[in-house]
Design an enzyme around this catalytic site. Structure first.
Site, short mmCIF file in Angstrom:
data_model
loop_
_atom_site.label_atom_id
_atom_site.label_comp_id
_atom_site.label_asym_id
_atom_site.label_seq_id
_atom_site.Cartn_x
_atom_site.Cartn_y
_atom_site.Cartn_z
N LYS A 168 2.07 -3.53 10.10
CA LYS A 168 2.71 -4.84 9.89
C LYS A 168 4.21 -4.74 10.18
CE LYS A 168 3.27 -8.39 6.35
NZ LYS A 168 2.82 -8.92 5.06
N GLU A 198 4.69 7.29 8.29
CA GLU A 198 3.46 8.03 8.63
C GLU A 198 2.89 7.52 9.95
OE1 GLU A 198 4.19 6.51 5.85
OE2 GLU A 198 3.52 7.61 4.07
N GLY A 256 -0.83 -6.76 3.83
CA GLY A 256 -1.54 -5.67 4.49
C GLY A 256 -2.96 -5.50 3.96
N ARG A 257 -3.11 -5.50 2.64
CA ARG A 257 -4.42 -5.23 2.04
C ARG A 257 -5.37 -6.43 2.15
NH1 ARG A 257 -0.20 -5.16 -1.41
NH2 ARG A 257 -0.09 -6.65 -3.13
N GLU A 292 -3.01 -2.05 -5.74
CA GLU A 292 -1.71 -2.42 -5.18
C GLU A 292 -1.40 -3.88 -5.54
OE1 GLU A 292 -0.55 -2.45 -0.75
OE2 GLU A 292 0.11 -0.48 -1.38
N HIS A 325 -25.59 12.06 -9.01
CA HIS A 325 -25.71 13.51 -9.14
C HIS A 325 -24.35 14.18 -9.32
CE1 HIS A 325 -30.00 13.40 -8.27
NE2 HIS A 325 -29.68 12.36 -7.54
N LYS A 349 8.99 6.11 -0.89
CA LYS A 349 9.30 6.16 0.54
C LYS A 349 10.76 6.54 0.76
CE LYS A 349 6.10 2.45 1.87
NZ LYS A 349 5.98 1.12 2.45
#
Ligand code: F6P
Length: 571
Positions: free
Chosen positions: A238, A244, A299-300, A385, A416, A536
Protein backbone atom coordinates in the site's frame (compact mmCIF):
# COMPACT_ATOMS: atom_id res chain seq x y z
CA UNK A 1 -32.85 -5.34 34.03
CA UNK A 2 -34.43 -6.60 30.81
CA UNK A 3 -33.79 -5.82 27.18
CA UNK A 4 -36.91 -3.62 27.13
CA UNK A 5 -35.76 -1.35 29.92
CA UNK A 6 -32.50 -0.31 28.28
CA UNK A 7 -33.93 0.82 24.95
CA UNK A 8 -34.16 4.51 25.88
CA UNK A 9 -30.39 5.08 25.86
CA UNK A 10 -29.85 4.23 22.21
CA UNK A 11 -27.10 6.34 20.73
CA UNK A 12 -26.06 7.89 24.04
CA UNK A 13 -22.81 5.92 24.28
CA UNK A 14 -21.71 6.58 20.76
CA UNK A 15 -22.67 10.27 20.91
CA UNK A 16 -20.48 10.68 23.96
CA UNK A 17 -17.50 9.05 22.26
CA UNK A 18 -17.88 10.92 19.02
CA UNK A 19 -18.39 14.26 20.76
CA UNK A 20 -15.17 13.68 22.61
CA UNK A 21 -13.38 12.46 19.50
CA UNK A 22 -14.44 15.68 17.78
CA UNK A 23 -13.12 17.68 20.71
CA UNK A 24 -16.54 18.65 22.06
CA UNK A 25 -16.10 17.15 25.48
CA UNK A 26 -13.73 17.09 28.41
CA UNK A 27 -11.24 14.24 28.15
CA UNK A 28 -10.43 13.63 31.77
CA UNK A 29 -8.72 10.33 32.45
CA UNK A 30 -11.34 9.60 35.07
CA UNK A 31 -13.92 9.33 32.32
CA UNK A 32 -12.11 6.42 30.71
CA UNK A 33 -14.57 3.94 29.25
CA UNK A 34 -17.22 5.21 31.61
CA UNK A 35 -19.97 5.65 29.07
CA UNK A 36 -19.79 2.02 28.01
CA UNK A 37 -19.41 0.19 31.30
CA UNK A 38 -21.82 2.47 33.16
CA UNK A 39 -24.45 2.36 30.48
CA UNK A 40 -27.74 0.65 31.30
CA UNK A 41 -27.15 -1.84 28.47
CA UNK A 42 -23.79 -2.90 29.89
CA UNK A 43 -25.08 -3.04 33.44
CA UNK A 44 -28.04 -5.10 32.34
CA UNK A 45 -25.59 -7.57 30.85
CA UNK A 46 -23.51 -7.61 34.04
CA UNK A 47 -26.59 -8.40 36.13
CA UNK A 48 -27.64 -11.00 33.63
CA UNK A 49 -24.16 -12.52 33.57
CA UNK A 50 -24.23 -12.96 37.34
CA UNK A 51 -27.49 -14.86 36.95
CA UNK A 52 -26.50 -17.13 34.04
CA UNK A 53 -22.75 -17.69 34.34
CA UNK A 54 -23.26 -20.97 36.19
CA UNK A 55 -25.65 -22.42 33.60
CA UNK A 56 -24.39 -25.41 31.71
CA UNK A 57 -24.92 -26.17 28.07
CA UNK A 58 -26.28 -29.50 29.23
CA UNK A 59 -29.01 -27.79 31.23
CA UNK A 60 -29.72 -25.23 28.50
CA UNK A 61 -30.26 -27.97 25.91
CA UNK A 62 -32.35 -30.05 28.32
CA UNK A 63 -34.59 -27.08 29.05
CA UNK A 64 -35.10 -26.07 25.44
CA UNK A 65 -35.61 -28.93 22.97
CA UNK A 66 -35.57 -26.51 20.01
CA UNK A 67 -32.36 -24.81 21.00
CA UNK A 68 -30.26 -26.52 18.33
CA UNK A 69 -32.30 -25.00 15.54
CA UNK A 70 -33.63 -21.87 17.25
CA UNK A 71 -30.18 -20.55 18.03
CA UNK A 72 -29.05 -20.71 14.44
CA UNK A 73 -29.20 -18.22 11.58
CA UNK A 74 -28.50 -18.25 7.87
CA UNK A 75 -27.24 -15.67 5.43
CA UNK A 76 -25.08 -15.26 2.32
CA UNK A 77 -24.80 -19.03 1.95
CA UNK A 78 -23.53 -19.60 5.49
CA UNK A 79 -25.32 -21.40 8.31
CA UNK A 80 -24.34 -20.23 11.78
CA UNK A 81 -25.15 -22.56 14.67
CA UNK A 82 -24.51 -20.61 17.86
CA UNK A 83 -26.60 -22.87 20.10
CA UNK A 84 -23.54 -24.38 21.80
CA UNK A 85 -22.62 -21.04 23.30
CA UNK A 86 -23.15 -20.17 26.94
CA UNK A 87 -26.03 -17.84 26.26
CA UNK A 88 -29.78 -17.78 26.77
CA UNK A 89 -32.22 -16.11 24.46
CA UNK A 90 -32.26 -13.21 26.93
CA UNK A 91 -28.46 -12.92 26.70
CA UNK A 92 -28.75 -12.45 22.96
CA UNK A 93 -31.51 -9.86 23.37
CA UNK A 94 -29.38 -7.90 25.82
CA UNK A 95 -26.31 -8.11 23.60
CA UNK A 96 -28.35 -6.77 20.68
CA UNK A 97 -29.53 -3.93 22.92
CA UNK A 98 -25.90 -3.16 23.75
CA UNK A 99 -25.09 -3.06 20.03
CA UNK A 100 -27.99 -0.64 19.44
CA UNK A 101 -26.98 1.51 22.39
CA UNK A 102 -23.48 1.72 20.95
CA UNK A 103 -24.93 2.92 17.66
CA UNK A 104 -23.95 -0.15 15.64
CA UNK A 105 -26.53 0.40 12.91
CA UNK A 106 -25.66 4.08 12.50
CA UNK A 107 -21.91 3.33 12.42
CA UNK A 108 -22.44 0.55 9.90
CA UNK A 109 -24.47 2.87 7.66
CA UNK A 110 -21.84 5.59 8.03
CA UNK A 111 -19.19 3.12 6.86
CA UNK A 112 -21.21 2.13 3.80
CA UNK A 113 -21.87 5.82 3.00
CA UNK A 114 -18.13 6.54 3.00
CA UNK A 115 -17.99 8.77 6.06
CA UNK A 116 -14.51 9.13 7.64
CA UNK A 117 -15.09 6.63 10.44
CA UNK A 118 -11.35 5.91 10.68
CA UNK A 119 -11.03 9.00 12.81
CA UNK A 120 -7.36 8.82 13.75
CA UNK A 121 -6.40 8.84 10.07
CA UNK A 122 -9.43 10.92 9.05
CA UNK A 123 -10.41 8.48 6.30
CA UNK A 124 -13.43 6.58 5.12
CA UNK A 125 -13.35 2.80 5.53
CA UNK A 126 -14.59 1.53 2.22
CA UNK A 127 -13.49 -2.03 1.61
CA UNK A 128 -17.21 -2.53 1.02
CA UNK A 129 -16.88 -0.31 -2.09
CA UNK A 130 -14.46 -2.90 -3.55
CA UNK A 131 -17.40 -5.22 -4.05
CA UNK A 132 -20.19 -2.70 -4.65
CA UNK A 133 -22.09 -3.45 -7.85
CA UNK A 134 -21.54 -1.46 -11.02
CA UNK A 135 -23.70 1.63 -11.03
CA UNK A 136 -23.80 2.16 -7.26
CA UNK A 137 -22.26 5.51 -6.33
CA UNK A 138 -20.29 6.12 -3.14
CA UNK A 139 -18.79 9.61 -3.04
CA UNK A 140 -15.53 10.39 -1.24
CA UNK A 141 -14.61 14.10 -1.32
CA UNK A 142 -17.36 14.57 -3.88
CA UNK A 143 -16.06 11.88 -6.26
CA UNK A 144 -17.58 8.46 -6.81
CA UNK A 145 -15.20 5.63 -5.86
CA UNK A 146 -17.13 2.66 -7.27
CA UNK A 147 -16.48 3.61 -10.91
CA UNK A 148 -12.67 3.59 -10.38
CA UNK A 149 -12.95 0.30 -8.48
CA UNK A 150 -14.52 -1.33 -11.53
CA UNK A 151 -11.99 0.30 -13.84
CA UNK A 152 -9.11 -1.23 -11.83
CA UNK A 153 -10.88 -4.60 -11.80
CA UNK A 154 -11.08 -4.36 -15.58
CA UNK A 155 -7.34 -3.57 -15.82
CA UNK A 156 -6.51 -6.43 -13.47
CA UNK A 157 -8.66 -8.82 -15.50
CA UNK A 158 -7.03 -7.78 -18.78
CA UNK A 159 -3.58 -8.30 -17.29
CA UNK A 160 -4.47 -11.57 -15.56
CA UNK A 161 -5.91 -12.93 -18.81
CA UNK A 162 -2.72 -12.03 -20.69
CA UNK A 163 -0.55 -13.81 -18.14
CA UNK A 164 -2.88 -16.81 -18.02
CA UNK A 165 -3.08 -17.27 -21.76
CA UNK A 166 0.61 -16.53 -22.35
CA UNK A 167 0.33 -13.30 -24.35
CA UNK A 168 2.18 -11.50 -21.55
CA UNK A 169 5.68 -12.88 -21.95
CA UNK A 170 8.94 -12.33 -20.13
CA UNK A 171 11.93 -10.40 -21.47
CA UNK A 172 13.15 -13.30 -23.60
CA UNK A 173 9.69 -14.09 -24.94
CA UNK A 174 9.04 -17.03 -22.63
CA UNK A 175 5.67 -17.59 -21.01
CA UNK A 176 5.26 -16.77 -17.31
CA UNK A 177 5.16 -19.96 -15.24
CA UNK A 178 5.50 -18.56 -11.71
CA UNK A 179 4.09 -15.43 -10.12
CA UNK A 180 5.72 -14.26 -6.90
CA UNK A 181 3.83 -11.78 -4.76
CA UNK A 182 6.24 -9.76 -2.65
CA UNK A 183 4.32 -8.14 0.18
CA UNK A 184 3.69 -8.48 3.90
CA UNK A 185 0.76 -8.24 6.32
CA UNK A 186 -2.37 -7.22 4.50
CA UNK A 187 -0.45 -7.16 1.23
CA UNK A 188 0.06 -10.91 1.44
CA UNK A 189 -2.08 -12.73 4.03
CA UNK A 190 -5.35 -12.36 2.10
CA UNK A 191 -4.19 -13.51 -1.35
CA UNK A 192 -2.02 -16.23 0.23
CA UNK A 193 -4.95 -17.58 2.26
CA UNK A 194 -7.36 -17.33 -0.71
CA UNK A 195 -4.92 -18.95 -3.20
CA UNK A 196 -4.67 -21.89 -0.82
CA UNK A 197 -8.42 -22.00 -0.25
CA UNK A 198 -9.26 -21.83 -3.96
CA UNK A 199 -6.50 -24.08 -5.30
CA UNK A 200 -9.01 -26.36 -7.11
CA UNK A 201 -10.11 -23.29 -9.12
CA UNK A 202 -6.56 -22.29 -10.05
CA UNK A 203 -4.75 -22.72 -13.35
CA UNK A 204 -2.31 -25.56 -12.63
CA UNK A 205 0.15 -24.30 -15.23
CA UNK A 206 0.94 -21.11 -13.29
CA UNK A 207 2.34 -21.36 -9.77
CA UNK A 208 1.75 -18.51 -7.33
CA UNK A 209 4.18 -18.04 -4.46
CA UNK A 210 4.45 -15.46 -1.70
CA UNK A 211 7.49 -13.84 -0.19
CA UNK A 212 6.82 -11.83 2.96
CA UNK A 213 9.59 -12.46 5.46
CA UNK A 214 12.72 -10.33 5.22
CA UNK A 215 14.74 -13.44 6.14
CA UNK A 216 16.73 -14.04 2.96
CA UNK A 217 15.70 -17.70 3.06
CA UNK A 218 12.17 -16.72 2.03
CA UNK A 219 13.24 -15.15 -1.25
CA UNK A 220 16.00 -17.67 -1.84
CA UNK A 221 13.63 -20.62 -1.38
CA UNK A 222 10.94 -19.03 -3.53
CA UNK A 223 13.32 -18.43 -6.43
CA UNK A 224 15.80 -21.32 -6.07
CA UNK A 225 14.19 -23.59 -8.65
CA UNK A 226 12.98 -20.84 -11.00
CA UNK A 227 14.06 -19.43 -14.32
CA UNK A 228 13.87 -15.61 -14.14
CA UNK A 229 12.74 -15.61 -17.77
CA UNK A 230 9.49 -17.32 -16.67
CA UNK A 231 8.95 -15.46 -13.39
CA UNK A 232 6.74 -12.45 -12.76
CA UNK A 233 7.01 -10.44 -9.54
CA UNK A 234 4.11 -8.49 -8.12
CA UNK A 235 5.45 -5.95 -5.65
CA UNK A 236 2.45 -5.42 -3.44
CA UNK A 237 2.53 -2.65 -0.86
CA UNK A 238 0.00 0.00 0.00
CA UNK A 239 2.70 2.45 1.02
CA UNK A 240 5.54 1.08 -1.13
CA UNK A 241 7.86 2.00 1.73
CA UNK A 242 7.58 -1.10 3.92
CA UNK A 243 11.17 -2.11 4.68
CA UNK A 244 10.67 -5.88 4.41
CA UNK A 245 8.82 -5.65 1.11
CA UNK A 246 11.15 -3.13 -0.49
CA UNK A 247 14.24 -5.08 0.58
CA UNK A 248 12.81 -8.29 -0.90
CA UNK A 249 11.73 -6.41 -4.04
CA UNK A 250 15.20 -4.93 -4.57
CA UNK A 251 16.83 -8.36 -4.15
CA UNK A 252 14.31 -9.93 -6.52
CA UNK A 253 15.07 -7.20 -9.04
CA UNK A 254 18.80 -7.91 -8.74
CA UNK A 255 18.16 -11.68 -9.19
CA UNK A 256 16.07 -10.98 -12.28
CA UNK A 257 18.51 -8.52 -13.85
CA UNK A 258 21.48 -10.81 -13.12
CA UNK A 259 19.66 -13.77 -14.61
CA UNK A 260 18.47 -12.01 -17.72
CA UNK A 261 21.46 -9.78 -18.22
CA UNK A 262 19.67 -6.47 -18.62
CA UNK A 263 17.93 -3.75 -16.60
CA UNK A 264 15.41 -3.64 -19.41
CA UNK A 265 14.05 -7.00 -18.19
CA UNK A 266 12.41 -5.28 -15.19
CA UNK A 267 9.59 -3.93 -17.37
CA UNK A 268 8.46 -7.45 -18.32
CA UNK A 269 8.99 -9.09 -14.94
CA UNK A 270 7.77 -6.56 -12.37
CA UNK A 271 4.38 -5.03 -11.77
CA UNK A 272 3.25 -3.06 -8.73
CA UNK A 273 0.15 -2.89 -6.58
CA UNK A 274 0.11 0.25 -4.49
CA UNK A 275 -1.45 3.59 -3.58
CA UNK A 276 1.91 5.33 -3.95
CA UNK A 277 2.66 6.11 -7.62
CA UNK A 278 5.75 8.19 -6.81
CA UNK A 279 7.52 5.37 -4.96
CA UNK A 280 6.52 2.83 -7.61
CA UNK A 281 8.11 5.05 -10.25
CA UNK A 282 11.21 5.50 -8.10
CA UNK A 283 11.57 1.72 -7.91
CA UNK A 284 11.53 1.63 -11.69
CA UNK A 285 8.12 0.19 -12.44
CA UNK A 286 6.26 1.92 -15.22
CA UNK A 287 2.92 3.57 -14.32
CA UNK A 288 1.30 1.39 -17.00
CA UNK A 289 2.28 -1.66 -14.92
CA UNK A 290 0.88 -0.33 -11.67
CA UNK A 291 -2.48 -1.41 -10.28
CA UNK A 292 -3.84 1.14 -7.88
CA UNK A 293 -5.94 1.05 -4.78
CA UNK A 294 -6.82 3.79 -2.37
CA UNK A 295 -6.05 4.98 1.14
CA UNK A 296 -9.62 4.14 2.18
CA UNK A 297 -8.81 0.43 1.83
CA UNK A 298 -7.07 -0.88 4.94
CA UNK A 299 -4.30 -3.40 4.23
CA UNK A 300 -6.02 -6.18 6.17
CA UNK A 301 -9.28 -5.48 4.31
CA UNK A 302 -7.71 -5.37 0.86
CA UNK A 303 -7.89 -8.86 -0.65
CA UNK A 304 -10.77 -7.76 -2.91
CA UNK A 305 -8.70 -4.86 -4.29
CA UNK A 306 -5.69 -4.94 -6.63
CA UNK A 307 -3.89 -6.62 -3.71
CA UNK A 308 -5.72 -9.73 -4.95
CA UNK A 309 -3.94 -9.59 -8.34
CA UNK A 310 -1.91 -12.76 -7.67
CA UNK A 311 -5.12 -14.52 -6.71
CA UNK A 312 -6.85 -13.29 -9.84
CA UNK A 313 -3.99 -14.64 -11.97
CA UNK A 314 -4.36 -17.98 -10.20
CA UNK A 315 -8.13 -18.42 -10.38
CA UNK A 316 -9.02 -16.09 -13.26
CA UNK A 317 -11.17 -12.95 -13.36
CA UNK A 318 -14.49 -14.81 -13.42
CA UNK A 319 -13.86 -16.69 -10.18
CA UNK A 320 -12.38 -13.55 -8.62
CA UNK A 321 -15.63 -11.73 -9.37
CA UNK A 322 -17.50 -14.67 -7.85
CA UNK A 323 -15.52 -14.12 -4.66
CA UNK A 324 -16.46 -10.43 -4.73
CA UNK A 325 -20.10 -11.46 -5.17
CA UNK A 326 -19.76 -13.53 -1.98
CA UNK A 327 -18.39 -10.51 -0.12
CA UNK A 328 -21.36 -8.52 -1.45
CA UNK A 329 -23.83 -11.20 -0.31
CA UNK A 330 -22.54 -10.79 3.23
CA UNK A 331 -22.41 -6.98 2.98
CA UNK A 332 -26.08 -6.96 2.04
CA UNK A 333 -26.93 -9.38 4.81
CA UNK A 334 -25.02 -7.25 7.34
CA UNK A 335 -26.89 -4.14 6.17
CA UNK A 336 -30.37 -5.60 6.10
CA UNK A 337 -30.81 -8.55 8.47
CA UNK A 338 -32.25 -7.75 11.89
CA UNK A 339 -29.51 -7.71 14.52
CA UNK A 340 -30.81 -10.86 16.17
CA UNK A 341 -30.54 -12.80 12.88
CA UNK A 342 -27.46 -11.03 11.56
CA UNK A 343 -24.50 -13.40 11.30
CA UNK A 344 -21.60 -10.96 11.73
CA UNK A 345 -23.43 -9.14 14.50
CA UNK A 346 -24.07 -12.39 16.36
CA UNK A 347 -20.47 -13.52 15.93
CA UNK A 348 -19.17 -10.14 17.09
CA UNK A 349 -21.48 -9.95 20.09
CA UNK A 350 -20.59 -13.47 21.21
CA UNK A 351 -16.94 -12.40 21.11
CA UNK A 352 -17.80 -9.41 23.35
CA UNK A 353 -19.76 -11.65 25.72
CA UNK A 354 -16.85 -14.04 26.26
CA UNK A 355 -14.18 -11.35 26.25
CA UNK A 356 -15.80 -8.83 28.55
CA UNK A 357 -18.14 -10.79 30.77
CA UNK A 358 -16.58 -14.26 31.08
CA UNK A 359 -13.08 -12.77 30.85
CA UNK A 360 -11.99 -15.39 28.29
CA UNK A 361 -8.89 -14.05 26.65
CA UNK A 362 -8.48 -16.01 23.46
CA UNK A 363 -10.53 -17.38 20.62
CA UNK A 364 -9.65 -20.33 18.39
CA UNK A 365 -10.39 -20.57 14.67
CA UNK A 366 -10.58 -24.20 13.66
CA UNK A 367 -11.37 -24.79 9.98
CA UNK A 368 -12.33 -28.35 9.07
CA UNK A 369 -11.08 -27.82 5.53
CA UNK A 370 -7.58 -28.42 4.26
CA UNK A 371 -7.93 -25.40 1.97
CA UNK A 372 -8.49 -23.05 4.91
CA UNK A 373 -5.14 -23.82 6.51
CA UNK A 374 -4.11 -20.17 6.26
CA UNK A 375 -7.41 -18.74 7.52
CA UNK A 376 -6.28 -18.54 11.17
CA UNK A 377 -3.19 -16.52 10.16
CA UNK A 378 -5.36 -14.23 8.04
CA UNK A 379 -7.83 -13.70 10.88
CA UNK A 380 -5.05 -13.07 13.36
CA UNK A 381 -4.16 -9.90 11.47
CA UNK A 382 -7.75 -8.97 10.70
CA UNK A 383 -8.90 -9.20 14.29
CA UNK A 384 -5.84 -8.35 16.33
CA UNK A 385 -4.52 -5.47 14.21
CA UNK A 386 -8.04 -4.06 14.08
CA UNK A 387 -9.16 -4.44 17.67
CA UNK A 388 -5.96 -4.64 19.70
CA UNK A 389 -6.46 -1.08 20.96
CA UNK A 390 -6.00 0.55 24.36
CA UNK A 391 -7.83 3.83 23.93
CA UNK A 392 -11.33 4.64 22.75
CA UNK A 393 -12.34 6.92 19.88
CA UNK A 394 -11.82 9.92 22.09
CA UNK A 395 -8.29 8.86 22.98
CA UNK A 396 -9.19 7.88 26.53
CA UNK A 397 -7.73 4.68 27.99
CA UNK A 398 -10.38 1.99 27.97
CA UNK A 399 -11.33 0.46 31.30
CA UNK A 400 -12.41 -2.82 29.73
CA UNK A 401 -10.87 -5.51 27.58
CA UNK A 402 -10.75 -5.02 23.81
CA UNK A 403 -9.77 -7.53 21.10
CA UNK A 404 -9.24 -11.14 22.06
CA UNK A 405 -6.14 -13.10 21.09
CA UNK A 406 -7.07 -15.05 17.97
CA UNK A 407 -5.26 -18.20 16.95
CA UNK A 408 -5.91 -21.55 15.35
CA UNK A 409 -5.06 -24.40 13.01
CA UNK A 410 -7.03 -26.69 10.74
CA UNK A 411 -9.36 -28.74 12.92
CA UNK A 412 -8.47 -32.36 12.52
CA UNK A 413 -4.71 -31.81 12.63
CA UNK A 414 -5.10 -29.72 15.76
CA UNK A 415 -7.15 -32.45 17.45
CA UNK A 416 -3.87 -34.33 17.68
CA UNK A 417 -1.95 -31.42 19.16
CA UNK A 418 -3.65 -28.76 21.30
CA UNK A 419 -7.26 -29.99 21.63
CA UNK A 420 -6.31 -31.67 24.91
CA UNK A 421 -6.15 -28.19 26.45
CA UNK A 422 -9.47 -27.22 24.85
CA UNK A 423 -11.15 -30.24 26.47
CA UNK A 424 -9.50 -30.46 29.86
CA UNK A 425 -7.30 -27.39 30.35
CA UNK A 426 -8.00 -24.79 33.01
CA UNK A 427 -8.66 -22.10 30.41
CA UNK A 428 -11.88 -21.96 28.47
CA UNK A 429 -11.45 -21.03 24.84
CA UNK A 430 -14.44 -20.28 22.62
CA UNK A 431 -13.92 -21.94 19.25
CA UNK A 432 -15.25 -21.29 15.75
CA UNK A 433 -15.49 -24.56 13.83
CA UNK A 434 -15.85 -24.08 10.08
CA UNK A 435 -16.98 -26.89 7.80
CA UNK A 436 -18.52 -27.72 4.43
CA UNK A 437 -21.19 -30.16 3.29
CA UNK A 438 -19.50 -31.10 0.04
CA UNK A 439 -16.03 -32.38 -0.57
CA UNK A 440 -13.94 -30.94 -3.38
CA UNK A 441 -11.59 -33.90 -3.37
CA UNK A 442 -14.08 -36.55 -4.41
CA UNK A 443 -13.11 -38.93 -1.61
CA UNK A 444 -16.54 -38.88 0.00
CA UNK A 445 -15.66 -41.20 2.87
CA UNK A 446 -12.79 -38.88 3.87
CA UNK A 447 -15.22 -35.99 3.93
CA UNK A 448 -17.79 -37.84 6.02
CA UNK A 449 -15.06 -38.55 8.55
CA UNK A 450 -13.89 -34.95 8.48
CA UNK A 451 -17.36 -33.62 9.20
CA UNK A 452 -17.98 -36.32 11.80
CA UNK A 453 -14.90 -35.04 13.61
CA UNK A 454 -16.11 -31.45 13.51
CA UNK A 455 -19.50 -32.39 14.94
CA UNK A 456 -18.00 -34.75 17.51
CA UNK A 457 -15.58 -32.16 18.80
CA UNK A 458 -18.31 -29.56 19.24
CA UNK A 459 -20.46 -32.12 21.05
CA UNK A 460 -17.60 -33.24 23.27
CA UNK A 461 -16.62 -29.68 24.13
CA UNK A 462 -20.20 -28.76 24.99
CA UNK A 463 -21.32 -31.81 26.93
CA UNK A 464 -18.15 -33.55 28.00
CA UNK A 465 -18.22 -36.86 29.83
CA UNK A 466 -18.97 -36.87 33.54
CA UNK A 467 -17.97 -39.19 36.37
CA UNK A 468 -21.29 -41.05 36.41
CA UNK A 469 -21.07 -41.80 32.72
CA UNK A 470 -17.51 -43.02 33.05
CA UNK A 471 -18.40 -45.22 36.05
CA UNK A 472 -21.31 -46.69 34.10
CA UNK A 473 -18.88 -47.56 31.34
CA UNK A 474 -16.79 -49.49 33.83
CA UNK A 475 -13.92 -47.02 34.17
CA UNK A 476 -12.11 -47.75 37.46
CA UNK A 477 -12.81 -45.12 40.12
CA UNK A 478 -9.13 -44.13 40.37
CA UNK A 479 -9.07 -43.26 36.68
CA UNK A 480 -12.22 -41.16 36.66
CA UNK A 481 -10.73 -37.77 37.60
CA UNK A 482 -8.23 -37.99 34.75
CA UNK A 483 -10.77 -39.03 32.20
CA UNK A 484 -13.56 -36.64 33.10
CA UNK A 485 -14.32 -33.94 30.55
CA UNK A 486 -16.41 -31.30 32.25
CA UNK A 487 -17.77 -29.89 28.99
CA UNK A 488 -19.54 -26.51 28.95
CA UNK A 489 -16.94 -25.22 26.50
CA UNK A 490 -18.47 -23.00 23.86
CA UNK A 491 -18.30 -23.49 20.12
CA UNK A 492 -19.85 -21.73 17.15
CA UNK A 493 -20.26 -23.76 13.99
CA UNK A 494 -20.17 -22.20 10.55
CA UNK A 495 -21.37 -24.58 7.87
CA UNK A 496 -21.56 -23.91 4.14
CA UNK A 497 -22.32 -25.97 1.08
CA UNK A 498 -18.80 -26.06 -0.37
CA UNK A 499 -15.63 -24.03 -0.32
CA UNK A 500 -16.16 -21.99 -3.48
CA UNK A 501 -14.94 -18.47 -4.33
CA UNK A 502 -18.37 -17.08 -3.46
CA UNK A 503 -18.52 -18.82 -0.10
CA UNK A 504 -14.97 -17.73 0.70
CA UNK A 505 -15.92 -14.11 -0.02
CA UNK A 506 -18.92 -14.39 2.30
CA UNK A 507 -16.79 -16.01 5.01
CA UNK A 508 -14.15 -13.27 4.92
CA UNK A 509 -16.83 -10.55 5.00
CA UNK A 510 -18.49 -12.35 7.93
CA UNK A 511 -15.34 -11.91 9.98
CA UNK A 512 -14.69 -8.37 8.70
CA UNK A 513 -18.11 -7.25 9.91
CA UNK A 514 -17.82 -9.22 13.14
CA UNK A 515 -14.59 -7.30 13.84
CA UNK A 516 -16.45 -4.08 13.01
CA UNK A 517 -19.26 -4.98 15.42
CA UNK A 518 -16.82 -5.63 18.25
CA UNK A 519 -14.96 -2.38 17.55
CA UNK A 520 -18.18 -0.37 17.64
CA UNK A 521 -19.17 -1.85 20.99
CA UNK A 522 -15.73 -1.09 22.43
CA UNK A 523 -15.78 2.38 20.90
CA UNK A 524 -12.34 2.01 19.34
CA UNK A 525 -10.88 2.79 15.93
CA UNK A 526 -10.66 -0.64 14.31
CA UNK A 527 -8.98 0.78 11.20
CA UNK A 528 -5.69 2.25 12.35
CA UNK A 529 -2.57 0.37 13.56
CA UNK A 530 -0.34 2.88 15.33
CA UNK A 531 1.02 0.19 17.61
CA UNK A 532 3.17 -1.32 14.86
CA UNK A 533 4.98 1.94 14.11
CA UNK A 534 7.34 2.11 17.08
CA UNK A 535 8.95 -1.25 16.29
CA UNK A 536 9.52 -0.13 12.69
CA UNK A 537 11.24 3.09 13.78
CA UNK A 538 13.49 1.27 16.23
CA UNK A 539 14.33 -1.44 13.67
CA UNK A 540 15.48 1.27 11.24
CA UNK A 541 17.69 2.80 13.91
CA UNK A 542 19.21 -0.54 14.93
CA UNK A 543 19.72 -1.58 11.29
CA UNK A 544 21.68 1.66 10.80
CA UNK A 545 23.81 0.94 13.87
CA UNK A 546 24.48 -2.64 12.77
CA UNK A 547 25.49 -1.27 9.40
CA UNK A 548 27.93 1.13 11.03
CA UNK A 549 29.28 -1.59 13.32
CA UNK A 550 28.37 -0.24 16.78
CA UNK A 551 25.36 0.06 19.07
CA UNK A 552 24.22 3.59 19.78
CA UNK A 553 24.17 4.93 23.31
CA UNK A 554 20.41 5.46 23.38
CA UNK A 555 19.63 1.78 24.07
CA UNK A 556 19.01 -0.03 27.30
CA UNK A 557 21.80 -2.32 28.51
CA UNK A 558 20.10 -5.47 27.21
CA UNK A 559 19.60 -4.18 23.66
CA UNK A 560 23.11 -2.74 23.60
CA UNK A 561 24.62 -6.06 24.71
CA UNK A 562 22.58 -8.01 22.18
CA UNK A 563 23.64 -5.72 19.32
CA UNK A 564 27.25 -6.15 20.45
CA UNK A 565 26.90 -9.91 20.60
CA UNK A 566 25.33 -10.02 17.15
CA UNK A 567 28.09 -7.87 15.68
CA UNK A 568 30.74 -10.05 17.28
CA UNK A 569 29.27 -13.33 16.10
CA UNK A 570 27.82 -12.64 12.67
CA UNK A 571 29.82 -14.09 9.84
O1 F6P B 1 3.00 -3.04 9.80
C1 F6P B 1 1.65 -3.27 9.65
C2 F6P B 1 1.19 -2.91 8.27
O2 F6P B 1 1.13 -1.54 8.13
C3 F6P B 1 -0.13 -3.57 7.98
O3 F6P B 1 -1.19 -2.85 8.44
C4 F6P B 1 -0.07 -3.69 6.50
O4 F6P B 1 -0.99 -4.62 6.04
C5 F6P B 1 1.35 -4.12 6.30
O5 F6P B 1 2.07 -3.41 7.28
C6 F6P B 1 1.92 -3.89 4.95
O6 F6P B 1 1.92 -2.55 4.58
P1 F6P B 1 2.15 -2.12 3.08
O7 F6P B 1 1.05 -2.72 2.26
O8 F6P B 1 2.11 -0.62 3.08
O9 F6P B 1 3.49 -2.64 2.64
Amino acid sequence: MTAESVRGERGAIVDDRLDRARGNGAQGPGAAGAALTQSPAWRALEDHFAAVKGLTLHALFEADPDRGTALAAEGAGLYLDYSKNRVTRETLGLLCELARACGLEARRDAMFRGEPINITEDRPVLHVALRAPHGVKIPVDGRDVVGPVHEVLRQMAAFADKVRCGTWTGYTGKRIRTVINIGIGGSYLGPDMACEALRPFADPTIAVRFVANIDGEALRDATADLDPAETLFIVCSKTFTTEETMTNARSARAWCVAGLGSEAAVASHFVAVSTNAAEVARFGIDAAHMFVFWDWVGGRYSVGSAVGLSLMIAIGPTQFREMLAGFRDMDEHFQTAPLARNLPVLLGLLAVWYNNFFGMETQAILPYAHGLARLPAYLEQLQMESNGKHVDLAGRPVSYQTGAIVWGEPGVDAQHSFYQLLHQGTKIIPCDLIGFCRSRAGLAHHHDLLVANLLAQAEALAFGRGAAELAAEGVPAAQIPYRTCEGNRPTTIILAQALTPRVLGALIALYEHSVFTQGVVWGIDSFDQWGVELGKVLARRIAFEIGSGAAGSAHDSSTRALIGRYLAHRA
